[in-house]
Design an enzyme around this catalytic site. Structure first.
Site, PDB file in Angstrom:
ATOM      1  CG  HIS A 146     -19.771  81.129  49.170  1.00 31.19           C
ATOM      2  ND1 HIS A 146     -18.990  82.093  49.779  1.00 31.19           N
ATOM      3  CD2 HIS A 146     -19.269  79.936  49.575  1.00 31.19           C
ATOM      4  CE1 HIS A 146     -18.056  81.503  50.509  1.00 31.19           C
ATOM      5  NE2 HIS A 146     -18.203  80.196  50.392  1.00 31.19           N
ATOM      6  CB  THR A 157     -20.201  71.736  47.419  1.00 35.91           C
ATOM      7  OG1 THR A 157     -20.902  71.779  46.168  1.00 35.91           O
ATOM      8  CG2 THR A 157     -19.141  72.827  47.406  1.00 35.91           C
ATOM      9  CB  VAL A 193     -18.240  63.444  44.907  1.00 39.36           C
ATOM     10  CG1 VAL A 193     -18.154  64.632  45.854  1.00 39.36           C
ATOM     11  CG2 VAL A 193     -17.577  62.223  45.523  1.00 39.36           C
ATOM     12  CG  HIS A 225     -17.288  80.646  53.809  1.00 37.06           C
ATOM     13  ND1 HIS A 225     -16.258  80.433  52.927  1.00 37.06           N
ATOM     14  CD2 HIS A 225     -16.892  81.704  54.571  1.00 37.06           C
ATOM     15  CE1 HIS A 225     -15.300  81.321  53.135  1.00 37.06           C
ATOM     16  NE2 HIS A 225     -15.664  82.106  54.124  1.00 37.06           N
TER      17      HIS A 225
END
Length: 597
Positions: free
Chosen positions: A532, A144, A140, A576
């Site tokens: 990740h 992410t 999109v 992250h």
């Protein structure tokens, strides 16, 4: 009422987003064209026009992939009005449901997720059909950052100092911190004067507005267990903190919302094409120079030329796939699928990922960012890392797979129905308060890989993370479980009635509940990954046989071609990866400006 509200929102999300995305993915339908999307009302829901600039013949820079790094890079390069930038995205545009942080789990089951699955795993993901792990990646405009859990976590200073000492000058902590700061607009209570935060960047980072009583109880319990309060993006990671989130006034603030939407109308030199699938790079084999990209859009094939550079920001799976489809990769793999070799590089030969284990207790409702409320960074007894570098993260989540009565969370995590029925269904029926710890190991020894099965650009690459192939990775998570249980026994959590959910994991019933062997079995069953993946286009000097790109992010042995996304991260970070993706985009923009100015 709360469960009903969540169910209704999940149903609404399904109506808005469950559109077949096609692209040759197994079990998926034909990709929708723009007219189909308008007919379904997506354009009206978003209240902005769909991004569909017809590709011109050539641009100065062509950027493939509009995730955190790609959006950042395209926005920064287009600040120069003399440069034209073309940003290509395979997915569509966010709608209102992407902005609701509570809906993060449900987004995993929509067309905004590529929906990748791993190869069957021998040692992990036993709670998933065919032992195939779900590997969520954003498809999109925003990538992410539009579907993740919005956790903002930069990493440990030793991560970046390690990159620099391994032959990557310019990537030390002191050198990357300014790029983290450049991207950030922090609204964090008590950190207004912190030198580790900025308040004027594009990306909003703020405290989560809703906090359950469990969040407060857990922060107190962790302190009672000896973990200090900390700003994990500040001087020291070690300790406990309320989560810092990429939200703006309580709404998701994705790369699209932060970097593209505010400047879209003013930047006539920035063209964006959504629902477009890049299929290969255009390369002059004689000079080994990239000069453009071939793509599919609305059933038509286009060639777009780059006068200066082609930049891959397509992520840890799609960037290496495009390189290999274009003849840049392992010679044996390319020969096996009939792709002529342009330049041999170890693309996809390394793949690292963080694995988590879902551990549940009883005694709460899903909070703002998909339920995530607090983070605890800790050392474990077997640690061989420096004393200032955490080994385990405890992600405290209000709720569990039972919080939506099995409608989206379990499906998004790809757990078998048996797991939900035997472990969580009763909790949902009783509507009993409960919470979950996701226990994540930062430095796995297990190394996976990615390769191409054939030369069809619309098929998935084959992805084998080889989770827990190094048995010590399980032992680290075991020690994390024990610390989570110890924290749960502290007075602050005991005072609200916290206790372990004594329901055996399917497949582990023969083992004594809560024994070490029981937990080892549970870890291999309830294993889960959180966006990740790194190192498939690993950064390193030319002398490093495992490296794909240079410290300037240029593809080794090639001209006018770079990779700018988290696939360049050389080893698993103590973090992250979303914050790092923004930093990489900011730093790459400066390097490119320097080269071409």
């Amino acid at each position: 009422m709360e469960n009903l509200l969540l169910l209704l929102m999940s149903v609404l999300l399904g109506l808005l987003l469950k559109i077949p995305n096609g692209n040759g993915d197994p079990g998926r339908g034909r990709a929708p064209d723009l007219e189909e999307l308008r007919r379904l009302g997506i354009g009206n829901v978003v209240n902005v026009p769909l991004y569909s600039d017809a590709p011109l013949g050539s641009y100065d820079f062509v950027v493939v992939g509009a995730g955190a790094a790609g959006c950042t890079l395209a926005a920064r390069l287009s600040e120069n009005p003399q440069w034209s930038v073309f940003l290509i995205e395979a997915g569509g545009v966010e709608n209102i449901m992407h902005q609701v942080p509570l809906m993060a789990p449900s987004l995993q089951t929509t067309a905004s997720n590529w929906g990748y699955l791993s190869q069957p795993q021998r040692h992990a993901c036993r709670g998933m059909p065919d032992n195939r792990c779900s590997l969520p990646r954003g498809k999109v405009l925003g990538g992410t950052s539009s579907i993740n859990y919005m956790i903002y976590n930069r990493g440990n200073r030793r991560d970046f100092d390690g990159w620099a000492s391994a032959g990557n000058p310019g990537w030390s902590y002191a050198e990357v911190l300014p790029y983290f700061l450049r991207s950030e607009s922090a609204q964090l209570q008590g950190l207004e004067q912190s030198p580790y935060h900025n308040h004027s960047g594009p990306l909003s980072v703020e405290d989560v507005r809703y906090r359950s009583r469990l969040a407060h109880a857990h922060v107190r319990a962790a302190q009672e267990a000896g973990h200090p309060r900390t700003d994990y993006n500040g001087e020291s990671q070690l300790g406990v903190s309320y989560v810092q989130a990429t939200t703006l006034k309580g709404r998701r603030h994705s790369a699209f919302r932060a970097y593209i939407e505010p400047i879209r109308k003013q930047r006539r030199n920035l063209h964006i094409l959504t629902l477009a699938r890049a299929t290969r790079l255009l390369i002059d084999e004689a000079t080994k120079s990239a000069y453009g990209v071939e793509l599919l859009h609305q059933g038509r094939r286009h060639r777009v030329r780059a006068r200066k550079e082609v930049i891959l920001s397509a992520g840890a799976f799609n960037s290496p796939q495009l390189l290999m489809l274009s003849g840049i990769g392992p010679a044996d793999n390319l020969k096996a699928i009939g792709v002529p070799l342009v330049h041999a590089l170890p693309v996809g030969k390394r793949l690292y990922d963080h694995m988590t284990f879902c551990w549940g207790g009883r005694n709460t409702f899903l909070s703002s960012i998909g339920g995530v409320e607090t983070l605890t960074f800790l050392k474990v007894p077997r640690a061989r890392t420096p004393s200032t570098q955490p080994d385990i993260e405890l992600v405290q989540v209000a709720g569990s797979l039972a919080s939506d009565e099995g409608t989206a969370l379990a499906k998004g995590a790809n757990f078998r129905q048996e797991i939900y029925d035997k472990m969580y269904k009763e909790l949902a029926l009783r509507q009993q308060d409960h919470f979950t710890f996701l226990i994540m190991h930062f430095a796995p020894a297990s190394v996976g890989r990615l390769w191409l099965h054939n030369r069809n650009p619309l098929e998935w690459p084959r992805i084998d993370p080889k989770y827990f192939s190094a048995p010590e990775d399980v032992e680290y998570l075991l020690e994390g479980i024990k610390e989570a249980i110890r924290i749960s026994k502290m007075p602050a959590l005991q005072s609200i009635g916290a206790r372990l959910l004594e329901r055996p994991v399917p497949g582990c019933e023969s083992l004594a509940f809560a024994s070490d062997d029981y937990w080892r079995c549970s870890i291999r069953t309830l294993s889960y990954t959180l966006h990740h993946q790194v190192a498939t286009c690993r950064m390193g000097p030319a002398s490093d046989p495992t490296a794909v790109v240079s410290p300037q992010l240029r593809v080794h042995g090639m001209r006018r071609l770079r990779v700018v996304d988290t696939s360049i991260i050389p080893v698993p970070p103590t973090a992250h990866t979303n914050a790092a993706a923004f930093m990489i985009g900011e730093k790459a923009a400066d390097m490119i400006r320097s080269d071409w100015s």
